[in-house]
Design an enzyme around this catalytic site. Structure first.
Site, mmCIF file in Angstrom:
data_model
loop_
_atom_site.group_PDB
_atom_site.id
_atom_site.type_symbol
_atom_site.label_atom_id
_atom_site.label_comp_id
_atom_site.label_asym_id
_atom_site.label_seq_id
_atom_site.Cartn_x
_atom_site.Cartn_y
_atom_site.Cartn_z
ATOM 1 N N GLY A 108 -9.812 4.459 3.775
ATOM 2 C CA GLY A 108 -9.895 5.536 4.640
ATOM 3 C C GLY A 108 -9.716 6.709 3.911
ATOM 4 N N HIS B 228 -3.262 2.032 5.159
ATOM 5 C CA HIS B 228 -2.793 3.284 4.581
ATOM 6 C C HIS B 228 -2.665 4.200 5.750
ATOM 7 C CE1 HIS B 228 -4.633 1.547 0.873
ATOM 8 N NE2 HIS B 228 -3.586 2.030 0.302
ATOM 9 N N SER C 187 -7.301 3.787 -1.412
ATOM 10 C CA SER C 187 -7.517 3.590 0.113
ATOM 11 C C SER C 187 -8.771 3.642 0.673
ATOM 12 C CB SER C 187 -6.734 4.663 0.848
ATOM 13 O OG SER C 187 -7.013 4.732 2.225
ATOM 14 N N LYS D 78 0.868 -1.220 0.106
ATOM 15 C CA LYS D 78 -0.206 0.089 -0.214
ATOM 16 C C LYS D 78 0.949 1.144 0.112
ATOM 17 C CE LYS D 78 -3.685 -2.369 2.349
ATOM 18 N NZ LYS D 78 -4.695 -2.482 3.096
#
Length: 137
Positions: free
Chosen positions: A108, A65, A106, A34
């Site tokens: 988030g 992340h 991601s 990531k």
């Protein structure tokens, strides 16, 4: 005239600090992992100018992340710099093939601008093929 020249010098000096080796544009590992795209802000000058630099960070030993961003944010905060996460995704880095693939998102932070990520990666990996995709994860 002298005052404006000093102001220009100060703006460029602060921008230089962001471009120094203390804050490299790219720090990624080999393999599949990531990554986050992060904007790093320098200290605002008296005329309101706030220098910034966008950087790419990706590490295999971080599962989320947010963990990568936390690492970047902490290291920048130690230098008195603020950060903003612009998004994330995945990178596949194959040095033997001189190939980097940038894709995904991601949950988030949302999807990073992969074309911006590619531009930044090319500053370090000039002789690589760098592919970007908005497909899959």
């Amino acid at each position: 005239m002298f005052k404006s020249a000093v102001g220009i010098f100060i703006r460029h000096a602060r921008k230089f600090a962001l471009n120094s080796k203390a804050i490299p544009s790219v720090d990624i590992e080999e393999g599949i992992f990531k990554y986050v795209l992060v904007k790093v802000y320098g200290k605002e000058t008296s005329d309101g100018y706030e220098p910034f630099k966008t950087v790419v960070r990706g590490y295999q030993d971080y599962a989320w992340h947010a963990d990568i961003y936390e690492r970047v944010s902490a290291s920048c905060a130690a230098l008195g710099l603020a950060t903003e996460c612009l998004g994330g995704g995945r990178i596949e880095h194959n040095p033997s093939a001189k190939l980097i693939k940038v894709y995904g998102y991601s949950q988030g932070f949302g999807k990073a601008d992969h074309s911006e990520t590619k531009k930044i990666l090319l500053t370090k990996y000039k002789d690589y093929t760098i592919e970007i995709s908005d497909e899959g994860y």
